[in-house]
Every structure is written in C-alpha cells, then in structure tokens.
Enzyme design. Structure first.
Site, PDB file in Angstrom:
ATOM      1  N   GLU A  40      50.078  31.926  49.528  1.00 40.27           N
ATOM      2  CA  GLU A  40      50.035  32.007  48.074  1.00 40.27           C
ATOM      3  C   GLU A  40      51.109  31.101  47.492  1.00 40.27           C
ATOM      4  OE1 GLU A  40      50.395  35.760  46.169  1.00 40.27           O
ATOM      5  OE2 GLU A  40      48.883  36.719  47.425  1.00 40.27           O
ATOM      6  N   ASP A  51      55.742  40.621  37.824  1.00 43.31           N
ATOM      7  CA  ASP A  51      56.736  40.299  38.837  1.00 43.31           C
ATOM      8  C   ASP A  51      58.057  41.006  38.594  1.00 43.31           C
ATOM      9  OD1 ASP A  51      55.182  38.479  40.405  1.00 43.31           O
ATOM     10  OD2 ASP A  51      55.329  37.059  38.755  1.00 43.31           O
TER      11      ASP A  51
END
Length: 255
Positions: A40, A51
């Site tokens: 990724e 996040d």
C-alpha cells in the site's frame, strides 16, 4: 498482477507513505524482496481522518517535503516494485482530479489497486465504475460494527480484496479481537482474500489476525520505524520477521 488470491499462504501487505523520504521507493523494493505480497502506498492528505498520530505525522512530513500526487506517481512509474501496488488516500484528492482521470493516472503509473476509506459502499458506484474502466481494483472497508447485510454488499462490490479493520479506532490503535470476528464473518461472503488491518504491531498480533483472515496489512508499526530513522534495509528486515512469523504459524490455521 493486481488481484490478491487465496492460496493458503498468509498474505502480507505493508504500507508506506509516499514521499516520506527522498529514498522512499527503496522501501518498496525491500518490502517486495522480504515477502510482501502487495504494498500500500499512502498518498498524503492534509486531513487524514482515519489515520492515527503516526500516519498523520508521516503525511505531514511528506507534504512538508512538497510531494504531490503527481510527484509520487511519477516516482512510482520510474520503478518496478515487483509486486502489486495499491494506493490509499481520501476522496478529496480523487475528486480534485476527477475520478476517471485519477484512476487512469494510477494505472499509468503501475498502480492497480485503490482504497478510499471515506467512500461508503452505498456511494461508491461512480468511483467503482471509474476504477474498473481504468483497470484499477477499488477495495472497500468493513468495520466491526458493520451490519450483516451491509457486509454482504461490501463483499460483493469490493475488488482485489476486502479490507477488514479490527477496531473502530484509527490506524495505530491496539489490535482488537473484534477484527477476528469480522474477518470470520466476511470470508464466507467472498472468494476474495479478507485482510485484517489496524493495530497489527507485533508478530503475535499478525499471527492472531491471520488465524481468522487471509492475511494482514501493517502500517503504523512500520511507519513509526521509518519516522524514527529506519533505513529501507532495516525495514526490510522487520518485514521479513513478520513474514517468518506468519509462515511458521502454518498454512492450515484459517478455518
């Protein structure tokens, strides 16, 4: 090359924030060399709501270096990582370029997977169509609180693999047992691999996650080491440790 498949061998997908360091593409080579099945690449965004602190810090650092989606894709296009590459970013960056252009740009750079965590399944059709037209797999996320009917829809629409998050927290949260239950619910709904993510920081976490899924995504635990100065070779060695732990747990541990 893009689609991950169930083979009985646990899948290992590490994450790196694009542009985090001038030599950031060297991490791609080291990850591939040390057992990654795909990688990724985070495309930095100024407001990464999913996040946690580590990935936010990495995104901020990359943006301070002046990286852009275009500069990251140009660097990726110049290399051959040797494994499938998957972009992970937020919908704001996608619509800024328009979905069709964005997906074509990914494919032209050699990226054939896309994860956009702030696009829910019931709003994903336009992006899914743009991705499919460009030959890009749009992977959707499922959470521990997702109702059973919605899980089936996510499993049906997702391409490449299904991304199961272990907890309702952000990246870097502690690994939660709820993730194992989620993966076990998802696996009968799809022929695609179901990968567990969020909070997989140790070999024990990875092995536990793999026992109810087809593999793991490791992000914040690796990015913390990079932010602390870990070199590509050092991170390759770390990933190799996860690879050994997953493989040593045996090929028949998924029910």
């Amino acid at each position: 090359m893009t689609t991950l498949v169930r083979t009985g061998r646990p899948l290992l997908v590490p994450y790196v924030t694009g542009g985090i360091r001038p030599d950031w593409t060297d991490y791609l080579h080291e990850y591939a060399r040390n057992g990654a099945d795909a990688i990724e690449i985070g495309l930095p965004f100024s407001d990464p709501i999913l996040d946690g602190p580590t990935i936010q810090e990495a995104s901020d650092a990359a943006l301070r270096r002046g990286v852009t989606v275009r500069s990251i894709l140009d660097e990726v296009a110049a290399i051959d990582a040797g494994v499938p590459l998957i972009a992970m970013t937020y919908y704001n960056l996608v619509v800024h370029r328009d979905a069709s252009t964005f997906c074509r740009d990914l494919a032209a750079a050699g990226i054939h997977g896309l994860i956009v965590p702030d696009v829910p399944v019931d709003e994903s059709a336009p992006l899914a169509a743009a991705a499919a037209s460009a030959g890009v797999d749009l992977t959707l996320l499922a959470a521990p609180t997702t109702p059973a009917g919605r899980l089936a829809e996510i499993a049906a629409v997702s391409r490449g693999f299904v991304y199961a998050v272990s907890t309702m927290g952000t990246t870097g949260s502690a690994f939660a047992a709820s993730g194992g239950r989620l993966a076990a619910e998802l696996r009968p709904l799809t022929d695609l691999p179901v990968l567990l993510a969020f909070g997989i920081a140790s070999h024990a976490d990875a092995v536990t996650a793999r026992r109810s899924s087809d593999g793991v995504v490791i992000g914040a635990a690796l990015m913390r080491r990079i932010l602390d100065g870990g070199t590509p070779a050092e991170l390759g060695a770390v990933l190799a440790g996860f690879r050994r732990a997953l493989d040593d747990d045996g090929p028949d541990c998924v029910p």
